[in-house]
Design an enzyme around this catalytic site. Sequence first.
Site, PDB file in Angstrom:
ATOM      1  N   SER A  50       0.799  -1.225   0.000  1.00  0.00           N
ATOM      2  CA  SER A  50       0.000   0.000   0.000  1.00  0.00           C
ATOM      3  C   SER A  50       0.838   1.284   0.000  1.00  0.00           C
ATOM      4  O   SER A  50       0.454   2.258  -0.668  1.00  0.00           O
ATOM      5  CB  SER A  50      -0.998   0.007   1.158  1.00  0.00           C
ATOM      6  OG  SER A  50      -0.337  -0.037   2.404  1.00  0.00           O
ATOM      7  N   GLN A 103      -2.744  -4.724 -25.428  1.00  0.00           N
ATOM      8  CA  GLN A 103      -2.062  -5.602 -24.480  1.00  0.00           C
ATOM      9  C   GLN A 103      -1.777  -4.847 -23.188  1.00  0.00           C
ATOM     10  O   GLN A 103      -1.909  -5.394 -22.083  1.00  0.00           O
ATOM     11  CB  GLN A 103      -0.767  -6.121 -25.101  1.00  0.00           C
ATOM     12  CG  GLN A 103      -0.121  -7.247 -24.312  1.00  0.00           C
ATOM     13  CD  GLN A 103       1.068  -7.822 -25.048  1.00  0.00           C
ATOM     14  OE1 GLN A 103       1.909  -7.087 -25.547  1.00  0.00           O
ATOM     15  NE2 GLN A 103       1.153  -9.138 -25.111  1.00  0.00           N
ATOM     16  N   TRP A 104      -1.406  -3.596 -23.294  1.00  0.00           N
ATOM     17  CA  TRP A 104      -1.132  -2.739 -22.136  1.00  0.00           C
ATOM     18  C   TRP A 104      -2.388  -2.582 -21.282  1.00  0.00           C
ATOM     19  O   TRP A 104      -2.339  -2.597 -20.053  1.00  0.00           O
ATOM     20  CB  TRP A 104      -0.686  -1.379 -22.644  1.00  0.00           C
ATOM     21  CG  TRP A 104       0.119  -0.538 -21.716  1.00  0.00           C
ATOM     22  CD1 TRP A 104      -0.136  -0.266 -20.392  1.00  0.00           C
ATOM     23  CD2 TRP A 104       1.318   0.178 -22.046  1.00  0.00           C
ATOM     24  NE1 TRP A 104       0.811   0.586 -19.892  1.00  0.00           N
ATOM     25  CE2 TRP A 104       1.712   0.868 -20.881  1.00  0.00           C
ATOM     26  CE3 TRP A 104       2.062   0.307 -23.219  1.00  0.00           C
ATOM     27  CZ2 TRP A 104       2.842   1.690 -20.858  1.00  0.00           C
ATOM     28  CZ3 TRP A 104       3.178   1.120 -23.195  1.00  0.00           C
ATOM     29  CH2 TRP A 104       3.574   1.792 -22.032  1.00  0.00           C
ATOM     30  N   GLU A 115      -7.830   7.828 -23.984  1.00  0.00           N
ATOM     31  CA  GLU A 115      -7.248   7.597 -25.306  1.00  0.00           C
ATOM     32  C   GLU A 115      -7.915   8.472 -26.360  1.00  0.00           C
ATOM     33  O   GLU A 115      -9.127   8.726 -26.303  1.00  0.00           O
ATOM     34  CB  GLU A 115      -7.451   6.123 -25.660  1.00  0.00           C
ATOM     35  CG  GLU A 115      -6.801   5.683 -26.950  1.00  0.00           C
ATOM     36  CD  GLU A 115      -6.977   4.183 -27.163  1.00  0.00           C
ATOM     37  OE1 GLU A 115      -7.310   3.782 -28.295  1.00  0.00           O
ATOM     38  OE2 GLU A 115      -6.783   3.409 -26.193  1.00  0.00           O
ATOM     39  N   SER A 159      -9.628   9.322 -29.835  1.00  0.00           N
ATOM     40  CA  SER A 159     -10.636   8.510 -30.505  1.00  0.00           C
ATOM     41  C   SER A 159     -10.881   8.998 -31.926  1.00  0.00           C
ATOM     42  O   SER A 159     -11.068  10.200 -32.156  1.00  0.00           O
ATOM     43  CB  SER A 159     -11.964   8.565 -29.732  1.00  0.00           C
ATOM     44  OG  SER A 159     -12.989   7.928 -30.450  1.00  0.00           O
ATOM     45  N   ARG A 189     -13.498   8.505 -33.404  1.00  0.00           N
ATOM     46  CA  ARG A 189     -14.889   8.960 -33.508  1.00  0.00           C
ATOM     47  C   ARG A 189     -14.919  10.479 -33.622  1.00  0.00           C
ATOM     48  O   ARG A 189     -15.873  11.054 -34.162  1.00  0.00           O
ATOM     49  CB  ARG A 189     -15.690   8.548 -32.270  1.00  0.00           C
ATOM     50  CG  ARG A 189     -15.935   7.050 -32.142  1.00  0.00           C
ATOM     51  CD  ARG A 189     -16.861   6.784 -30.980  1.00  0.00           C
ATOM     52  NE  ARG A 189     -18.173   7.370 -31.225  1.00  0.00           N
ATOM     53  CZ  ARG A 189     -19.060   7.645 -30.271  1.00  0.00           C
ATOM     54  NH1 ARG A 189     -18.759   7.395 -29.003  1.00  0.00           N
ATOM     55  NH2 ARG A 189     -20.233   8.169 -30.574  1.00  0.00           N
ATOM     56  N   ARG A 203     -13.409   5.055 -40.209  1.00  0.00           N
ATOM     57  CA  ARG A 203     -12.208   4.440 -39.632  1.00  0.00           C
ATOM     58  C   ARG A 203     -12.174   2.927 -39.818  1.00  0.00           C
ATOM     59  O   ARG A 203     -11.129   2.301 -39.650  1.00  0.00           O
ATOM     60  CB  ARG A 203     -12.113   4.773 -38.144  1.00  0.00           C
ATOM     61  CG  ARG A 203     -13.266   4.224 -37.326  1.00  0.00           C
ATOM     62  CD  ARG A 203     -13.184   4.617 -35.863  1.00  0.00           C
ATOM     63  NE  ARG A 203     -14.402   4.203 -35.161  1.00  0.00           N
ATOM     64  CZ  ARG A 203     -14.546   4.204 -33.842  1.00  0.00           C
ATOM     65  NH1 ARG A 203     -13.542   4.598 -33.079  1.00  0.00           N
ATOM     66  NH2 ARG A 203     -15.676   3.827 -33.276  1.00  0.00           N
ATOM     67  N   ARG A 243       6.300  -7.076 -18.444  1.00  0.00           N
ATOM     68  CA  ARG A 243       6.640  -6.754 -19.833  1.00  0.00           C
ATOM     69  C   ARG A 243       8.114  -6.519 -20.084  1.00  0.00           C
ATOM     70  O   ARG A 243       8.514  -6.275 -21.222  1.00  0.00           O
ATOM     71  CB  ARG A 243       5.797  -5.558 -20.302  1.00  0.00           C
ATOM     72  CG  ARG A 243       4.331  -5.922 -20.440  1.00  0.00           C
ATOM     73  CD  ARG A 243       4.179  -7.157 -21.292  1.00  0.00           C
ATOM     74  NE  ARG A 243       2.850  -7.762 -21.186  1.00  0.00           N
ATOM     75  CZ  ARG A 243       2.541  -8.977 -21.610  1.00  0.00           C
ATOM     76  NH1 ARG A 243       3.477  -9.743 -22.126  1.00  0.00           N
ATOM     77  NH2 ARG A 243       1.326  -9.448 -21.491  1.00  0.00           N
TER      78      ARG A 243
END
Length: 234
Positions: A57, A77-78, A100, A102, A104, A172, A200
Amino acid sequence: MTKLGILDHGYIRLVDVMGSDLTVVNAARVSYAKESSELSERDIRLIKFLAREGHTSPFRHAIAQFEIYAPLMVARQWWKYVIGSAHAEGSGDSLDAWNESSRRYITEEPVFYVPRDDEWRSVPESSKQGSAEPIAKSIGAEYSSELHQLIALGETLYDKAIADGICAEQARLFLPAYGMYVRWYWTASLQSVCHFLAQRLEHDAQKEIQEYAKAILKLIEPHFPVAVGELLSD
């Protein structure tokens, strides 16, 4: 140093950091109403004890924020580590945020990751996933060329759809997805960052995400040299 280039067009930028090794120490010492003003050998021993015994913690009071530009196959994957951070064994960590860009909403020129001729890898003999040694450069050149052609066709159809008034969120669909670069902000606790790195940086991780993990480590370690070293130690 706050930004590192990765692959052909990718990068990681360290946007902000909250805390230091001392933050971890004081988060632990507050249990006894104690506080350190500067890091001592005693404090370093405490960090080692916390990491070794799984008292995690205090490591969640230190925070890092990154801007990442990576192929979609790396981003997805991240994302598993953001979803899994609250449920990973012994972590209890929910201090993760992901925002992220987009398609759109944006129609910026798409950018794609294309392996160089000598970067295509073979299928491993002992596993159904991952990759092994590089394949022959002549074969790699063929597939680099094929991928460039596929991307060019997708971009042509995407541009045509936009020009014909098709909305961006449907246009897209013509863009080849897995190699397309996406941009996002990742804000996470130090524990969560190190959980990602521990997975990773392994030799059997996908090579592309290994490169991003190495960059994360290079950017974050100077801010938490003791804590990172202990959380990633075997």
